[in-house]
Scaffold this active site. Structure first.
Site, PDB file in Angstrom:
ATOM      1  N   ARG A 292     -64.432  47.092 -30.903  1.00  0.00           N
ATOM      2  CA  ARG A 292     -65.788  47.350 -30.396  1.00  0.00           C
ATOM      3  C   ARG A 292     -65.865  47.004 -28.909  1.00  0.00           C
ATOM      4  NH1 ARG A 292     -70.567  44.584 -33.655  1.00  0.00           N
ATOM      5  NH2 ARG A 292     -69.975  42.816 -32.348  1.00  0.00           N
TER       6      ARG A 292
ATOM      7  N   LYS B 241     -72.106  47.038 -27.058  1.00  0.00           N
ATOM      8  CA  LYS B 241     -72.637  45.682 -26.893  1.00  0.00           C
ATOM      9  C   LYS B 241     -72.628  45.315 -25.414  1.00  0.00           C
ATOM     10  CE  LYS B 241     -72.579  41.505 -29.691  1.00  0.00           C
ATOM     11  NZ  LYS B 241     -73.740  41.767 -30.564  1.00  0.00           N
TER      12      LYS B 241
ATOM     13  N   GLU C  31     -83.384  48.662 -35.015  1.00  0.00           N
ATOM     14  CA  GLU C  31     -82.788  47.334 -35.124  1.00  0.00           C
ATOM     15  C   GLU C  31     -83.868  46.274 -35.245  1.00  0.00           C
ATOM     16  OE1 GLU C  31     -79.173  46.240 -34.125  1.00  0.00           O
ATOM     17  OE2 GLU C  31     -78.745  47.758 -32.630  1.00  0.00           O
TER      18      GLU C  31
END
Ligand SMILES: *Cc1c(COP(=O)(O)O)cnc(C)c1O
Length: 329
Positions: A72, A175, A211
Protein backbone atom coordinates in the site's frame (compact mmCIF):
# COMPACT_ATOMS: atom_id res chain seq x y z
CA UNK A 1 -0.61 4.85 27.89
CA UNK A 2 -2.72 6.14 25.02
CA UNK A 3 -2.01 6.84 21.39
CA UNK A 4 0.90 9.23 21.74
CA UNK A 5 4.50 9.36 20.63
CA UNK A 6 6.97 7.84 23.08
CA UNK A 7 10.64 7.95 22.28
CA UNK A 8 12.32 4.62 21.51
CA UNK A 9 16.00 3.82 20.90
CA UNK A 10 16.24 4.02 17.13
CA UNK A 11 14.46 4.65 13.84
CA UNK A 12 15.53 3.45 10.40
CA UNK A 13 15.82 5.44 7.17
CA UNK A 14 16.41 5.14 3.45
CA UNK A 15 17.39 8.16 1.37
CA UNK A 16 16.60 8.42 -2.33
CA UNK A 17 19.13 10.66 -4.10
CA UNK A 18 20.77 10.67 -7.52
CA UNK A 19 18.22 8.15 -8.78
CA UNK A 20 18.89 5.43 -6.24
CA UNK A 21 18.10 4.29 -2.72
CA UNK A 22 20.69 4.32 0.04
CA UNK A 23 21.29 1.35 2.29
CA UNK A 24 19.24 1.26 5.47
CA UNK A 25 20.47 3.72 8.06
CA UNK A 26 19.83 3.09 11.75
CA UNK A 27 19.84 6.23 13.89
CA UNK A 28 18.87 7.44 17.33
CA UNK A 29 18.22 10.94 15.95
CA UNK A 30 14.55 11.90 16.18
CA UNK A 31 15.05 14.95 13.98
CA UNK A 32 15.61 15.48 10.29
CA UNK A 33 17.47 18.28 8.64
CA UNK A 34 15.62 19.44 5.57
CA UNK A 35 15.67 22.42 3.23
CA UNK A 36 12.90 24.96 3.90
CA UNK A 37 11.95 24.68 0.24
CA UNK A 38 11.50 20.87 0.35
CA UNK A 39 8.58 19.74 -1.79
CA UNK A 40 6.79 17.90 1.02
CA UNK A 41 6.36 21.16 2.95
CA UNK A 42 4.86 23.12 0.08
CA UNK A 43 3.00 20.67 -2.08
CA UNK A 44 2.00 17.92 0.32
CA UNK A 45 4.18 15.22 -1.23
CA UNK A 46 3.88 13.01 1.84
CA UNK A 47 2.45 9.58 2.65
CA UNK A 48 2.46 7.28 5.63
CA UNK A 49 1.52 3.85 6.93
CA UNK A 50 0.48 2.38 10.27
CA UNK A 51 0.82 -1.16 11.57
CA UNK A 52 1.45 -2.97 14.82
CA UNK A 53 3.73 -5.54 16.41
CA UNK A 54 2.28 -7.65 19.22
CA UNK A 55 3.93 -9.65 22.02
CA UNK A 56 2.04 -12.93 21.87
CA UNK A 57 0.80 -15.42 24.43
CA UNK A 58 3.82 -17.61 23.50
CA UNK A 59 6.30 -14.75 24.06
CA UNK A 60 6.92 -14.31 20.32
CA UNK A 61 6.58 -10.94 18.58
CA UNK A 62 4.34 -10.76 15.53
CA UNK A 63 4.10 -8.04 12.91
CA UNK A 64 0.65 -8.05 11.35
CA UNK A 65 0.40 -8.10 7.51
CA UNK A 66 3.53 -6.01 7.02
CA UNK A 67 3.81 -6.94 3.34
CA UNK A 68 0.35 -5.55 2.68
CA UNK A 69 1.37 -2.26 4.29
CA UNK A 70 4.50 -2.23 2.13
CA UNK A 71 2.42 -2.74 -1.01
CA UNK A 72 0.00 0.00 0.00
CA UNK A 73 2.92 2.34 0.69
CA UNK A 74 4.09 1.71 -2.86
CA UNK A 75 0.69 2.53 -4.32
CA UNK A 76 0.62 5.79 -2.33
CA UNK A 77 4.14 6.62 -3.57
CA UNK A 78 3.12 5.92 -7.15
CA UNK A 79 0.12 8.28 -6.81
CA UNK A 80 2.41 11.08 -5.54
CA UNK A 81 5.13 10.46 -8.18
CA UNK A 82 7.59 9.53 -5.44
CA UNK A 83 10.29 6.89 -5.99
CA UNK A 84 9.09 3.38 -5.12
CA UNK A 85 10.94 1.43 -2.44
CA UNK A 86 10.68 -2.34 -2.83
CA UNK A 87 8.34 -4.35 -0.62
CA UNK A 88 11.44 -6.01 0.79
CA UNK A 89 13.00 -2.67 1.78
CA UNK A 90 9.89 -1.64 3.70
CA UNK A 91 9.48 -5.04 5.36
CA UNK A 92 13.15 -5.11 6.37
CA UNK A 93 12.89 -1.64 7.86
CA UNK A 94 9.82 -2.65 9.89
CA UNK A 95 11.46 -5.84 11.15
CA UNK A 96 14.66 -3.96 12.03
CA UNK A 97 12.89 -1.22 13.95
CA UNK A 98 10.96 -3.78 16.03
CA UNK A 99 14.07 -5.89 16.77
CA UNK A 100 16.14 -2.89 17.81
CA UNK A 101 13.40 -1.50 20.03
CA UNK A 102 12.42 -4.78 21.69
CA UNK A 103 12.54 -3.17 25.14
CA UNK A 104 9.57 -0.98 24.16
CA UNK A 105 7.21 -3.78 23.11
CA UNK A 106 4.49 -3.89 25.75
CA UNK A 107 4.06 -7.23 27.53
CA UNK A 108 1.33 -9.71 26.62
CA UNK A 109 -1.94 -9.25 28.44
CA UNK A 110 -1.88 -5.45 28.64
CA UNK A 111 -3.69 -4.89 25.32
CA UNK A 112 -0.88 -2.49 24.46
CA UNK A 113 1.31 -2.93 21.39
CA UNK A 114 4.15 -1.42 19.40
CA UNK A 115 2.81 0.89 16.69
CA UNK A 116 5.01 1.30 13.59
CA UNK A 117 4.84 4.42 11.53
CA UNK A 118 6.51 4.35 8.11
CA UNK A 119 6.52 7.86 6.64
CA UNK A 120 7.87 9.04 3.30
CA UNK A 121 8.13 12.44 1.67
CA UNK A 122 9.76 14.43 -1.11
CA UNK A 123 12.78 16.43 0.05
CA UNK A 124 13.87 18.16 -3.17
CA UNK A 125 14.36 21.91 -2.70
CA UNK A 126 12.69 24.12 -5.30
CA UNK A 127 9.78 26.41 -6.01
CA UNK A 128 7.97 24.89 -8.98
CA UNK A 129 5.33 22.18 -8.75
CA UNK A 130 6.91 19.00 -10.00
CA UNK A 131 7.62 15.51 -8.73
CA UNK A 132 10.31 15.23 -6.06
CA UNK A 133 13.66 13.83 -7.22
CA UNK A 134 14.77 13.12 -3.67
CA UNK A 135 12.88 11.38 -0.89
CA UNK A 136 13.27 10.15 2.64
CA UNK A 137 11.57 7.02 3.98
CA UNK A 138 11.62 6.65 7.76
CA UNK A 139 10.19 3.84 9.86
CA UNK A 140 9.87 4.60 13.55
CA UNK A 141 7.79 3.10 16.31
CA UNK A 142 6.11 3.95 19.56
CA UNK A 143 4.43 1.84 22.22
CA UNK A 144 0.68 2.51 22.32
CA UNK A 145 -1.95 1.57 24.87
CA UNK A 146 -5.04 -0.59 24.43
CA UNK A 147 -7.56 1.38 22.38
CA UNK A 148 -10.46 0.52 24.66
CA UNK A 149 -9.29 0.75 28.25
CA UNK A 150 -12.62 -0.32 29.78
CA UNK A 151 -13.65 -2.91 27.18
CA UNK A 152 -15.05 -2.22 23.72
CA UNK A 153 -17.55 0.60 23.85
CA UNK A 154 -19.76 1.83 21.00
CA UNK A 155 -18.96 5.31 19.71
CA UNK A 156 -21.05 8.30 18.60
CA UNK A 157 -20.71 9.30 14.97
CA UNK A 158 -22.07 12.25 13.00
CA UNK A 159 -22.71 12.59 9.27
CA UNK A 160 -21.64 15.97 7.91
CA UNK A 161 -21.99 17.06 4.30
CA UNK A 162 -20.34 20.44 4.73
CA UNK A 163 -16.83 19.16 4.10
CA UNK A 164 -15.79 16.12 2.14
CA UNK A 165 -12.74 14.00 2.83
CA UNK A 166 -11.81 12.87 -0.66
CA UNK A 167 -13.17 13.23 -4.18
CA UNK A 168 -13.87 10.46 -6.69
CA UNK A 169 -10.57 9.63 -8.42
CA UNK A 170 -8.77 11.94 -5.99
CA UNK A 171 -6.43 10.59 -3.33
CA UNK A 172 -8.95 8.92 -1.00
CA UNK A 173 -7.67 5.45 -1.88
CA UNK A 174 -4.07 6.18 -0.88
CA UNK A 175 -2.70 6.93 2.57
CA UNK A 176 -1.49 10.51 2.17
CA UNK A 177 -1.33 13.24 4.80
CA UNK A 178 -3.38 15.61 2.65
CA UNK A 179 -6.52 13.52 3.20
CA UNK A 180 -6.08 13.94 6.94
CA UNK A 181 -5.48 17.67 6.66
CA UNK A 182 -8.71 17.93 4.68
CA UNK A 183 -10.67 16.07 7.35
CA UNK A 184 -9.51 18.08 10.37
CA UNK A 185 -12.05 20.89 10.21
CA UNK A 186 -15.10 18.61 10.07
CA UNK A 187 -13.51 16.34 12.67
CA UNK A 188 -13.08 19.25 15.07
CA UNK A 189 -16.66 20.38 14.49
CA UNK A 190 -17.81 16.86 15.34
CA UNK A 191 -15.65 16.71 18.47
CA UNK A 192 -17.07 20.00 19.73
CA UNK A 193 -20.55 18.54 19.36
CA UNK A 194 -19.55 15.40 21.28
CA UNK A 195 -19.03 12.98 18.38
CA UNK A 196 -15.87 10.95 18.19
CA UNK A 197 -15.94 10.49 14.42
CA UNK A 198 -17.39 12.06 11.30
CA UNK A 199 -18.92 9.76 8.74
CA UNK A 200 -18.02 10.93 5.25
CA UNK A 201 -20.34 10.45 2.31
CA UNK A 202 -19.33 10.24 -1.34
CA UNK A 203 -18.30 13.71 -2.48
CA UNK A 204 -20.16 13.60 -5.81
CA UNK A 205 -23.71 12.92 -4.62
CA UNK A 206 -23.60 12.71 -0.82
CA UNK A 207 -25.77 9.61 -1.06
CA UNK A 208 -23.43 6.78 -0.13
CA UNK A 209 -21.34 5.99 2.93
CA UNK A 210 -17.59 6.23 2.45
CA UNK A 211 -15.50 6.29 5.62
CA UNK A 212 -15.99 6.70 9.32
CA UNK A 213 -13.29 9.14 10.42
CA UNK A 214 -9.98 7.47 9.64
CA UNK A 215 -11.64 4.06 9.63
CA UNK A 216 -13.40 1.95 7.04
CA UNK A 217 -17.10 1.32 7.65
CA UNK A 218 -18.89 -2.02 7.84
CA UNK A 219 -22.50 -2.95 8.54
CA UNK A 220 -23.98 -6.31 9.49
CA UNK A 221 -27.46 -7.59 8.65
CA UNK A 222 -29.15 -10.81 7.54
CA UNK A 223 -25.95 -12.82 7.87
CA UNK A 224 -23.99 -10.39 5.71
CA UNK A 225 -20.87 -8.29 6.25
CA UNK A 226 -21.34 -5.21 4.07
CA UNK A 227 -18.65 -2.62 3.35
CA UNK A 228 -18.54 0.36 0.95
CA UNK A 229 -17.05 0.01 -2.52
CA UNK A 230 -15.67 3.30 -3.76
CA UNK A 231 -12.61 4.69 -5.52
CA UNK A 232 -12.19 7.20 -2.69
CA UNK A 233 -12.08 4.77 0.26
CA UNK A 234 -8.72 3.71 1.65
CA UNK A 235 -8.24 -0.06 1.29
CA UNK A 236 -7.99 -0.92 4.99
CA UNK A 237 -5.93 -4.00 5.78
CA UNK A 238 -8.05 -4.56 8.89
CA UNK A 239 -11.18 -4.53 6.72
CA UNK A 240 -9.56 -7.01 4.27
CA UNK A 241 -8.83 -9.29 7.21
CA UNK A 242 -12.31 -8.93 8.72
CA UNK A 243 -13.88 -9.81 5.36
CA UNK A 244 -11.93 -13.07 5.34
CA UNK A 245 -12.85 -13.83 8.96
CA UNK A 246 -16.50 -13.01 8.23
CA UNK A 247 -16.46 -15.59 5.42
CA UNK A 248 -14.90 -18.10 7.82
CA UNK A 249 -17.82 -17.44 10.19
CA UNK A 250 -20.28 -18.24 7.40
CA UNK A 251 -21.26 -14.64 6.67
CA UNK A 252 -21.72 -13.45 3.14
CA UNK A 253 -19.45 -10.52 2.22
CA UNK A 254 -20.72 -7.66 0.08
CA UNK A 255 -18.53 -4.85 -1.29
CA UNK A 256 -20.96 -2.34 -2.72
CA UNK A 257 -22.40 1.13 -2.49
CA UNK A 258 -24.25 1.67 0.79
CA UNK A 259 -26.97 4.36 0.64
CA UNK A 260 -27.21 6.46 3.83
CA UNK A 261 -30.81 5.31 4.42
CA UNK A 262 -29.60 1.72 4.67
CA UNK A 263 -28.13 2.64 8.06
CA UNK A 264 -31.62 2.12 9.47
CA UNK A 265 -31.52 -1.57 8.58
CA UNK A 266 -28.17 -2.66 10.05
CA UNK A 267 -28.20 -4.90 13.10
CA UNK A 268 -24.64 -3.86 13.94
CA UNK A 269 -22.16 -1.47 12.38
CA UNK A 270 -18.76 -0.07 13.11
CA UNK A 271 -15.48 1.39 11.96
CA UNK A 272 -12.37 -0.71 11.47
CA UNK A 273 -8.65 0.01 11.33
CA UNK A 274 -5.30 -0.85 12.87
CA UNK A 275 -5.73 1.38 15.94
CA UNK A 276 -8.90 -0.16 17.39
CA UNK A 277 -9.48 -3.21 15.11
CA UNK A 278 -13.22 -2.52 15.48
CA UNK A 279 -14.99 0.51 16.93
CA UNK A 280 -18.65 -0.45 17.20
CA UNK A 281 -21.04 2.40 16.45
CA UNK A 282 -23.77 3.14 18.99
CA UNK A 283 -25.42 6.14 17.36
CA UNK A 284 -25.14 7.97 14.05
CA UNK A 285 -26.57 11.48 13.90
CA UNK A 286 -27.09 13.11 10.51
CA UNK A 287 -26.33 16.84 11.01
CA UNK A 288 -28.20 17.93 7.89
CA UNK A 289 -31.33 15.77 7.93
CA UNK A 290 -31.33 15.61 11.77
CA UNK A 291 -32.08 11.90 11.57
CA UNK A 292 -30.65 9.57 14.22
CA UNK A 293 -29.73 5.93 13.68
CA UNK A 294 -29.40 4.00 16.93
CA UNK A 295 -27.80 0.66 17.64
CA UNK A 296 -27.10 -1.26 20.79
CA UNK A 297 -25.11 0.49 23.51
CA UNK A 298 -23.06 -2.71 23.79
CA UNK A 299 -20.82 -4.25 21.15
CA UNK A 300 -22.83 -6.60 18.88
CA UNK A 301 -22.31 -10.36 18.89
CA UNK A 302 -20.88 -10.60 15.38
CA UNK A 303 -18.64 -7.54 15.74
CA UNK A 304 -17.27 -8.97 18.98
CA UNK A 305 -16.57 -12.33 17.38
CA UNK A 306 -14.79 -10.70 14.45
CA UNK A 307 -12.75 -8.58 16.86
CA UNK A 308 -11.85 -11.59 19.00
CA UNK A 309 -10.87 -13.75 16.03
CA UNK A 310 -8.56 -11.07 14.64
CA UNK A 311 -6.90 -10.35 17.99
CA UNK A 312 -6.49 -14.09 18.62
CA UNK A 313 -4.38 -14.29 15.45
CA UNK A 314 -2.41 -11.14 16.32
CA UNK A 315 -1.59 -12.40 19.82
CA UNK A 316 -0.80 -15.96 18.71
CA UNK A 317 -3.81 -17.51 20.45
CA UNK A 318 -5.27 -18.91 17.21
CA UNK A 319 -3.79 -20.55 14.14
CA UNK A 320 -2.57 -18.01 11.60
CA UNK A 321 -3.94 -19.93 8.64
CA UNK A 322 -3.58 -17.10 6.12
CA UNK A 323 0.02 -16.34 7.11
CA UNK A 324 -0.79 -12.79 8.13
CA UNK A 325 1.85 -12.58 10.85
CA UNK A 326 5.62 -12.25 10.49
CA UNK A 327 7.40 -13.50 13.58
CA UNK A 328 10.26 -11.10 14.24
CA UNK A 329 11.44 -12.12 17.70
C1 LIG B 1 -5.25 3.92 7.61
C2 LIG B 1 -6.68 4.17 7.28
C3 LIG B 1 -7.69 3.20 7.49
C4 LIG B 1 -7.42 1.87 8.16
O1 LIG B 1 -6.52 1.06 7.47
P1 LIG B 1 -5.82 -0.16 8.21
O2 LIG B 1 -4.88 -0.70 7.21
O3 LIG B 1 -6.89 -1.13 8.57
O4 LIG B 1 -5.17 0.39 9.43
C5 LIG B 1 -8.97 3.50 7.09
N1 LIG B 1 -9.30 4.68 6.53
C6 LIG B 1 -8.37 5.64 6.34
C7 LIG B 1 -8.78 6.92 5.72
C8 LIG B 1 -7.04 5.42 6.69
O5 LIG B 1 -6.13 6.37 6.49
Amino acid sequence: MGFDYHKTDVNVRYYFTDGKWSDMEVTSDEYIKMHMSASCLHYGIELFEGLKAFRGVDGKVRLFRVEDNARRLRSSAERLCLPLPTVEMVVNACVEVVRRNEAYIPPYGTGASLYLRPVMFGTTAGLGVKPAKDALLIVYCSPVGAYFKQGIKPILVAIDREQDRAAPRGTGDVKVGGNYAASLLSGEKGHKMGYSNIMYLDAAEHKYIEECGACNFFGIKDGKYITPKSSSVLPSITNMSLRQLARDMGLEVEDRKIPVEELASFEECGGCGTAAVISPIGTIYDMQTEKTYSYSDKVGKISLELYTRLQDIQYGRAEDKYNWCTIVL
